[in-house]
Design an enzyme around this catalytic site. Sequence first.
Site, PDB file in Angstrom:
ATOM      1  N   CYS A 274       0.749  -1.191   0.118  1.00  0.00           N
ATOM      2  CA  CYS A 274       0.077  -0.171  -0.009  1.00  0.00           C
ATOM      3  C   CYS A 274       0.768   1.386   0.106  1.00  0.00           C
ATOM      4  O   CYS A 274       0.487   2.056  -1.012  1.00  0.00           O
ATOM      5  CB  CYS A 274      -1.016   0.116   1.224  1.00  0.00           C
ATOM      6  SG  CYS A 274      -1.839  -1.331   1.332  1.00  0.00           S
TER       7      CYS A 274
HETATM    8  C1  UGA Z   1      -0.995   1.022   5.257  1.00  0.00           C
HETATM    9  C2  UGA Z   1      -2.073   1.612   6.154  1.00  0.00           C
HETATM   10  O1  UGA Z   1      -1.472   2.011   7.514  1.00  0.00           O
HETATM   11  C3  UGA Z   1      -3.413   1.338   6.573  1.00  0.00           C
HETATM   12  O2  UGA Z   1      -4.261   2.540   7.051  1.00  0.00           O
HETATM   13  C4  UGA Z   1      -4.136   1.253   4.981  1.00  0.00           C
HETATM   14  O3  UGA Z   1      -5.410   0.998   4.925  1.00  0.00           O
HETATM   15  C5  UGA Z   1      -3.186   0.373   4.095  1.00  0.00           C
HETATM   16  O4  UGA Z   1      -2.057   0.738   3.841  1.00  0.00           O
HETATM   17  C6  UGA Z   1      -3.731  -0.018   3.064  1.00  0.00           C
HETATM   18  O5  UGA Z   1      -3.630   1.140   1.970  1.00  0.00           O
HETATM   19  O6  UGA Z   1      -4.470  -0.745   2.635  1.00  0.00           O
HETATM   20  P1  UGA Z   1      -0.302  -1.501   6.111  1.00  0.00           P
HETATM   21  O7  UGA Z   1       0.251  -1.651   4.292  1.00  0.00           O
HETATM   22  O8  UGA Z   1      -0.788  -2.647   6.360  1.00  0.00           O
HETATM   23  O9  UGA Z   1      -1.327  -0.376   6.104  1.00  0.00           O
HETATM   24  O10 UGA Z   1       1.087  -1.293   6.720  1.00  0.00           O
HETATM   25  P2  UGA Z   1       1.647  -0.304   7.794  1.00  0.00           P
HETATM   26  O11 UGA Z   1       1.384  -0.628   9.220  1.00  0.00           O
HETATM   27  O12 UGA Z   1       1.166   1.131   7.518  1.00  0.00           O
HETATM   28  O13 UGA Z   1       3.307  -0.244   7.585  1.00  0.00           O
HETATM   29  C7  UGA Z   1       3.858   0.027   6.141  1.00  0.00           C
HETATM   30  C8  UGA Z   1       5.320   0.045   6.202  1.00  0.00           C
HETATM   31  O14 UGA Z   1       5.780   1.218   7.059  1.00  0.00           O
HETATM   32  C9  UGA Z   1       5.903  -1.081   6.900  1.00  0.00           C
HETATM   33  O15 UGA Z   1       6.865  -2.042   6.047  1.00  0.00           O
HETATM   34  C10 UGA Z   1       6.305  -0.848   8.265  1.00  0.00           C
HETATM   35  O16 UGA Z   1       7.400  -1.611   8.560  1.00  0.00           O
HETATM   36  C11 UGA Z   1       6.694   0.501   7.841  1.00  0.00           C
HETATM   37  N1  UGA Z   1       6.925   1.427   9.083  1.00  0.00           N
HETATM   38  C12 UGA Z   1       5.799   1.739   9.810  1.00  0.00           C
HETATM   39  C13 UGA Z   1       8.173   2.132   9.467  1.00  0.00           C
HETATM   40  O17 UGA Z   1       9.033   1.971   8.806  1.00  0.00           O
HETATM   41  N2  UGA Z   1       8.079   2.897  10.433  1.00  0.00           N
HETATM   42  C14 UGA Z   1       6.756   3.039  11.366  1.00  0.00           C
HETATM   43  O18 UGA Z   1       7.015   3.933  12.251  1.00  0.00           O
HETATM   44  C15 UGA Z   1       5.711   2.627  10.808  1.00  0.00           C
END
Ligand code: UGA
Length: 446
Positions: A274
Amino acid sequence: MSNPAISIIGTGFVGLCTGVGFASKGYQVTTSTHDPEKAALINSGVPPFYEPGLEKLLQKTVRDGRLKCVVDQEEAVLSTDLTFVAVGTPSLPHGGIDLKYVERAAHEIGEALGRKDSYHLVIMKSTVVPETTEKVLKPTLERESQKQCGIRFGLCMNPEFLREGSALHDTFYPDRVIIGEVDKESGETLERFYRDFYAEKMPPAIRTNLATAELIKYANNSFLATKISFINEIANICNKIPEADVKTVAEGIGLDRRINKRFLNAGLGYGGSCLPKDVDALVSHSKKCLRYEPQLLSAVVGVNSNQIDRAIQLARKTVGDLKGKRIAILGLAFKPETDDMREAVSIRIIKKLLSEGSEVVAYDPVAVSNARSLFKEAIQYADSAIECLKGADCCILTTEWEEFKKLKPKDFVQNMNNPALVDGRRIYNHEEFRKEMGFAAIGLGD
Ligand code: UGA
């Protein structure tokens, strides 16, 4: 329309989690896919992907006769009152999105609407760039059904914000509901449905037009990506200042309620199906279609992709030339609690290591079989974190699984050939690791 029957076109992560969520509260749900094997799996209560809690709830809803999966989209639409479109919108090579599944769904739903007498509401859940619902979905539905949108059927754009790994929780307890609507009746029908579904837990609802709803989804994911790249930029600045520690900087700014502490974990950057896709699509759409140069978002993408090179540089710093070195990769999934490896940073790291001539061994609690189909024999797969570390010259931690947090410095020292760690998610206390065991442990942002 009381207690409406629901169809969901698309049985990916969003479609299936949403469908199971609705069915678990007593709604009659028909999901649909073009893949007969996938339909058979779902009908036997087996989710086609890993998501905590999903299997149990899917089994219950299938057993109770609340949820089924069909391969005939027309049947799904004709037997229901509301149809959610939750098909994939994959990236195109230059960052735009591929609308072929949206177009196919619109075509099939439109044909079914042409044969339906009663009012039907179509709800777009897939992430699409602004104006797609108005300019692609709506005209196709009207053309195929020979009916006017807003009169004989309704249309809403209702973006989803489910996180992989907590999708069911997010289905039941969202922060808000966004409803973009072509007309008042469409918006009211959908809001009524959500008020019934959430009852006293109904979150704030925003009613708006289709394009604004579409943009809210992109702005949301782009903002999250911006927070991550921002803290990674600060981490890279910390790397140049011996005394500065990014974790404490994040804690310090996170206590400011205007900023808040979430999404300020520095490290290897964002992956998944995403964030990368949505930021790229918004950048590409702004440049190509809107003739606007999104400088900030382009920089967000740039900072994110550079984090991989930084991790490789740190690995080199700890063990020298990576050629011929055995590198242990802890974590393959793009984040914990999922087996999803789409756009996972582990993929880019492994590819880079292979191009440097390293020998790669990897472990992940659930994503190994996905990694096998991607890397085949090019890398080795371990059955546990300890086995992965055995004989390795350097370890790069790419996913912050709980079980990795339990590893102690002695686990690295006793098992590795040369104990060296690049903590790509900053889950360990590096000071302590270095002091206690005297080996090279370094995080992005130390
Ligand atoms: C993301 C959004 O958080 C959701 O709200 C949205 O619905 C979804 O995309 C979508 O568009 O369907 P998701 O892809 O499941 O959700 O994952 P996230 O929890 O957002 O994490 C994304 C990436 O960011 C991961 O690789 C995680 O490791 C990274 N991340 C997250 C960081 O590097 N640092 C952080 O502080 C948080």
